[in-house]
Design a protein around this motif. Structure first.
Motif, PDB file in Angstrom:
ATOM      1  N   TRP A   4       0.831  -1.216   0.000  1.00 37.24           N
ATOM      2  CA  TRP A   4       0.000   0.000   0.000  1.00 37.24           C
ATOM      3  C   TRP A   4       0.862   1.262   0.000  1.00 37.24           C
ATOM      4  N   VAL A   5       2.021   1.191   0.686  1.00 35.41           N
ATOM      5  CA  VAL A   5       2.917   2.348   0.709  1.00 35.41           C
ATOM      6  C   VAL A   5       3.459   2.614  -0.685  1.00 35.41           C
ATOM      7  N   ARG A   6       3.878   1.559  -1.394  1.00 39.76           N
ATOM      8  CA  ARG A   6       4.410   1.744  -2.747  1.00 39.76           C
ATOM      9  C   ARG A   6       3.342   2.267  -3.691  1.00 39.76           C
ATOM     10  N   ARG A   7       2.132   1.740  -3.602  1.00 42.58           N
ATOM     11  CA  ARG A   7       1.063   2.216  -4.476  1.00 42.58           C
ATOM     12  C   ARG A   7       0.740   3.697  -4.214  1.00 42.58           C
ATOM     13  N   THR A   8       0.758   4.082  -2.935  1.00 45.44           N
ATOM     14  CA  THR A   8       0.465   5.481  -2.616  1.00 45.44           C
ATOM     15  C   THR A   8       1.558   6.400  -3.150  1.00 45.44           C
ATOM     16  N   ARG A   9       2.834   5.959  -3.065  1.00 49.95           N
ATOM     17  CA  ARG A   9       3.923   6.773  -3.603  1.00 49.95           C
ATOM     18  C   ARG A   9       3.799   6.927  -5.119  1.00 49.95           C
ATOM     19  N   THR A  10       3.371   5.865  -5.778  1.00 53.58           N
ATOM     20  CA  THR A  10       3.194   5.958  -7.230  1.00 53.58           C
ATOM     21  C   THR A  10       2.120   6.981  -7.587  1.00 53.58           C
ATOM     22  N   LEU A  11       1.044   6.994  -6.819  1.00 51.84           N
ATOM     23  CA  LEU A  11      -0.027   7.965  -7.072  1.00 51.84           C
ATOM     24  C   LEU A  11       0.445   9.390  -6.802  1.00 51.84           C
ATOM     25  N   ALA A  34       7.242   7.031   4.631  1.00 53.68           N
ATOM     26  CA  ALA A  34       8.584   6.509   4.948  1.00 53.68           C
ATOM     27  C   ALA A  34       8.618   5.907   6.345  1.00 53.68           C
ATOM     28  N   ARG A  35       7.924   6.539   7.277  1.00 53.15           N
ATOM     29  CA  ARG A  35       7.873   5.983   8.628  1.00 53.15           C
ATOM     30  C   ARG A  35       7.123   4.660   8.643  1.00 53.15           C
ATOM     31  N   PHE A  36       6.031   4.558   7.886  1.00 54.33           N
ATOM     32  CA  PHE A  36       5.287   3.293   7.807  1.00 54.33           C
ATOM     33  C   PHE A  36       6.168   2.186   7.231  1.00 54.33           C
ATOM     34  N   GLU A  37       6.944   2.497   6.194  1.00 56.25           N
ATOM     35  CA  GLU A  37       7.781   1.482   5.541  1.00 56.25           C
ATOM     36  C   GLU A  37       8.876   0.988   6.482  1.00 56.25           C
ATOM     37  N   THR A  38       9.382   1.906   7.313  1.00 59.47           N
ATOM     38  CA  THR A  38      10.427   1.495   8.260  1.00 59.47           C
ATOM     39  C   THR A  38       9.829   0.693   9.419  1.00 59.47           C
ATOM     40  N   ASP A  39       8.700   1.138   9.930  1.00 61.77           N
ATOM     41  CA  ASP A  39       8.103   0.457  11.079  1.00 61.77           C
ATOM     42  C   ASP A  39       7.546  -0.914  10.724  1.00 61.77           C
ATOM     43  N   HIS A  40       7.071  -1.107   9.501  1.00 60.59           N
ATOM     44  CA  HIS A  40       6.401  -2.370   9.113  1.00 60.59           C
ATOM     45  C   HIS A  40       7.241  -3.184   8.135  1.00 60.59           C
ATOM     46  N   ALA A  41       8.549  -2.966   8.117  1.00 57.38           N
ATOM     47  CA  ALA A  41       9.407  -3.757   7.228  1.00 57.38           C
ATOM     48  C   ALA A  41       9.411  -5.217   7.673  1.00 57.38           C
ATOM     49  N   GLY A  42       9.165  -6.143   6.740  1.00 54.87           N
ATOM     50  CA  GLY A  42       9.122  -7.572   7.020  1.00 54.87           C
ATOM     51  C   GLY A  42       7.810  -8.061   7.576  1.00 54.87           C
ATOM     52  N   SER A  43       6.835  -7.142   7.763  1.00 53.33           N
ATOM     53  CA  SER A  43       5.546  -7.563   8.289  1.00 53.33           C
ATOM     54  C   SER A  43       4.711  -8.176   7.162  1.00 53.33           C
ATOM     55  N   THR A  44       3.976  -9.252   7.507  1.00 46.97           N
ATOM     56  CA  THR A  44       3.138  -9.928   6.510  1.00 46.97           C
ATOM     57  C   THR A  44       1.647  -9.649   6.747  1.00 46.97           C
ATOM     58  N   THR A  45       1.349  -8.665   7.565  1.00 48.00           N
ATOM     59  CA  THR A  45      -0.062  -8.354   7.865  1.00 48.00           C
ATOM     60  C   THR A  45      -0.727  -7.772   6.630  1.00 48.00           C
ATOM     61  N   LEU A  46      -1.909  -8.331   6.310  1.00 47.41           N
ATOM     62  CA  LEU A  46      -2.669  -7.851   5.154  1.00 47.41           C
ATOM     63  C   LEU A  46      -3.685  -6.804   5.616  1.00 47.41           C
ATOM     64  N   ARG A  49      -8.232  -1.707   1.920  1.00 46.11           N
ATOM     65  CA  ARG A  49      -8.070  -0.317   1.514  1.00 46.11           C
ATOM     66  C   ARG A  49      -8.556   0.646   2.596  1.00 46.11           C
ATOM     67  N   HIS A  50      -9.689   0.314   3.217  1.00 41.17           N
ATOM     68  CA  HIS A  50     -10.235   1.185   4.252  1.00 41.17           C
ATOM     69  C   HIS A  50      -9.349   1.187   5.496  1.00 41.17           C
ATOM     70  N   GLU A  51      -8.782   0.028   5.849  1.00 47.57           N
ATOM     71  CA  GLU A  51      -7.902  -0.024   7.018  1.00 47.57           C
ATOM     72  C   GLU A  51      -6.646   0.803   6.802  1.00 47.57           C
ATOM     73  N   PHE A  52      -6.068   0.725   5.596  1.00 50.14           N
ATOM     74  CA  PHE A  52      -4.880   1.524   5.321  1.00 50.14           C
ATOM     75  C   PHE A  52      -5.213   3.030   5.296  1.00 50.14           C
ATOM     76  N   ALA A  53      -6.387   3.377   4.778  1.00 52.58           N
ATOM     77  CA  ALA A  53      -6.781   4.803   4.751  1.00 52.58           C
ATOM     78  C   ALA A  53      -6.942   5.342   6.164  1.00 52.58           C
ATOM     79  N   ALA A  54      -7.554   4.512   7.052  1.00 51.87           N
ATOM     80  CA  ALA A  54      -7.717   4.965   8.435  1.00 51.87           C
ATOM     81  C   ALA A  54      -6.371   5.093   9.122  1.00 51.87           C
ATOM     82  N   LEU A  55      -5.447   4.139   8.864  1.00 55.81           N
ATOM     83  CA  LEU A  55      -4.123   4.207   9.465  1.00 55.81           C
ATOM     84  C   LEU A  55      -3.343   5.409   8.956  1.00 55.81           C
ATOM     85  N   LEU A  56      -3.478   5.713   7.667  1.00 56.81           N
ATOM     86  CA  LEU A  56      -2.783   6.869   7.100  1.00 56.81           C
ATOM     87  C   LEU A  56      -3.341   8.177   7.654  1.00 56.81           C
TER      88      LEU A  56
END
Length: 539
Positions: A4-11, A34-46, A49-56
């Motif tokens: 989701w982080v990569r897709r958002t950066r592309t947009l 960038a903070r999300f990518e560092t904090d969740h590196a190696g995480s396999t949690t799925l 779209r709504h959950e990522f929007a709320a977290l962002l």
């Protein structure tokens, strides 16, 4: 998460044309990603779209600093917050009945759920009481005087309820009206409870107000020059009752006509605008025409026809409704005054001469009509000045040896409607009537050469208050006009000599032609008491 982080950066990379002022938002989101990518590196949690929007959304918010409450700092908080914090001093600001609504205050489109609906009044009162009980001392700041009338304002019911619940008696501490008032910085006397203020900016403003010299305006210079104009030698003048009454209604206009040659009249004009409502002079003209028809026993339908031909009335049914409303008011006035108006008529002639010393002599010559032994007047107007002409007529007859009363029938405004009012001026003794007419004649002789600073409506209010012992200088300030309770009708001439401040009536000094022995230190009060004291108990 990483996907989701990569897709958002592309947009965001595809977002072009962003204004320079909004570029900080893009940089802020990139930092959060960038903070999300560092904090969740190696995480396999799925994440959906709504959950990522709320977290962002939650991650993009700036974290607030911890509120420092209860440690000596000054904190402004709305009602209902920080009720768990014990404070030594709480100041309640803006507690009015509007802030604490009534029991019927509800959202207009709310669904009626009966007793299950929360009561906003009970909730806010409970919050107010909880906030007050958590403090050692409570300071309630409220409005003490009205900004329009300067009368004392009663405390809101919410404050009264709060004091009853706390079971304590308040200690009122009045404060000066402005921050730059000198009373804020005077050294308190031993019996006073106030303390000098510590507002440095307000202290500088108070010092500036004290050191500032109030320069007289152009109108003040013009008024003082008009009051000291040279007087002519002794001369003989003749005046009628109507002329003397017209002069007293507006001494400033009479001075402008006689000394400057200015007549303040509207030039005749033709307009194609047809009125839709009868207001002001239009309504007065219709009522006057109806009243004259009733006094002369003429058909009222002819009045309506004549007013429609002159386009004084609004068109068609609108005009019919307006005419019927005016007719109803006039018939109400005529019904109250008919018995006095239709009494036996007797005409008298008065011829009185008043020796005014250095001013010469004034001869009052006129005919006065009595109805049943009284001078009766009817008017559709509401002003107190309409009492002057019948009163002068009655004074003239009394001075001539025929004690006569003056009676006025008029309208007054009461609770949004016109009602009839009757004023009876009792007869004076012959000596008192001669003395009073002498004062009026002296005002006539002086006022056509010097400005007589006595507006009639303000003078009548001044005399009425002085007679009843209710004269309060605090009420004699503000802008004159229909909203002011003391000087409602400044007219056209008085604004040429006075600024937009009622208290300017008391600024002038007495001159040689002003009355003496009245106990008034200013010419307005001296002339008002001299001319209108017999009317003080009638108004």
């Amino acid at each position: 998460m990483v996907g989701w982080v990569r897709r958002t950066r592309t947009l965001l990379d595809e977002l072009v044309g962003l204004p320079r002022d909004d570029d900080w938002q893009r940089l802020h989101i990139l930092a959060v990603l960038a903070r999300f990518e560092t904090d969740h590196a190696g995480s396999t949690t799925l994440l959906s779209r709504h959950e990522f929007a709320a977290l962002l959304t939650s991650g993009a918010r700036d974290t607030r600093a911890r509120v420092a409450a209860g440690n000596g700092s000054l904190l402004v908080a709305p009602l209902g917050e920080l009720s768990h914090v014990g404070l030594r001093l709480v100041a309640l600001l803006g507690v009015t009945d509007d802030v604490v609504p009534g029991s019927s205050a509800a959202v207009p489109d709310a669904v009626d759920v009966g007793d299950c609906a929360p009561d906003p009044r009970e909730r806010r009162l409970s919050q107010l009481l909880d906030r007050a009980r958590t403090a050692e001392k409570v300071v309630i700041v409220r409005q003490w005087f009205s900004e329009r009338t300067n009368d004392e304002v009663p405390p809101p019911s919410a404050i009264t309820w709060l004091l009853d619940q706390l079971g304590t008696a308040p200690s009122p501490v009045p404060h000066p009206p402005t921050a730059t008032s000198e009373a804020n910085f005077r050294v308190p006397e031993p019996q006073e409870t106030a303390h000098p203020g510590f507002d440095v900016a307000a202290l500088r403003g108070a010092l500036a107000r004290r050191s500032a010299v109030r320069s007289a305006s152009d109108r003040t210079h013009r008024r003082r020059q008009a009051r000291r104009r040279p007087l002519p030698g002794p001369s003989s003048q003749q005046v009628s009752v109507a002329q003397l009454a017209g002069f007293l209604r507006d001494p400033a206009a009479a001075f402008l006509r006689s000394c400057v040659g200015i007549t303040q009249y509207d030039d005749p004009a033709v307009t194609d605008t047809m009125p839709l409502l009868l207001r002001g002079l239009e309504g007065w003209a219709v009522k006057s025409a109806l009243l004259e028809a009733l006094k002369r026993d003429l058909p009222v339908d002819d009045v309506e026809r004549r007013l429609r031909e002159s386009e004084t009335l609004p068109p068609q049914l609108i005009g019919k409704a307006a005419f019927d409303a005016a007719r109803g008011d006039v018939e109400m006035l005529w019904g109250a005054a008919r018995g006095h108006w239709q009494r036996d008529v007797t005409d008298h002639t008065v011829d009185l001469t008043f020796d005014l010393g250095p001013l010469g002599a004034v001869r009052l010559v006129d005919g006065v009509r009595c109805r049943g032994g009284q001078v009766v007047a009817l008017t559709p107007s509401k002003g107190d000045d309409k009492l002057i002409e019948p009163w002068i007529g009655a004074l003239a007859l009394t001075a001539a040896g025929l004690p006569t009363e003056a009676l006025l029938h008029r309208f007054v405004w009461s609770y949004g409607a016109d009602i009839t009012d009757q004023r009876l001026v009792p007869a004076l003794t012959q000596e008192a009537a001669l003395t009073q007419l002498g004062h009026l004649a002296r005002a006539w002789a002086v006022g056509y050469h010097r400005l007589l600073p006595v507006p009639v409506d303000a003078a009548l209010r001044f005399v009425a208050d002085a007679t009843r012992g209710r004269l309060d200088q605090a009420q004699w300030r503000g802008v004159p006009g229909f909203r002011h309770q003391k000087w409602k009708e400044p007219g056209r001439a008085w604004p040429l000599f006075y600024d937009q401040e009622v208290r300017d009536l008391f600024d002038d000094e007495l001159v040689d032609t002003d009355p003496d022995g009245t106990g008034q230190p200013h010419p307005f009060g001296a002339w008002a008491v001299t001319l209108y004291t017999p009317l003080g108990g009638v108004l």
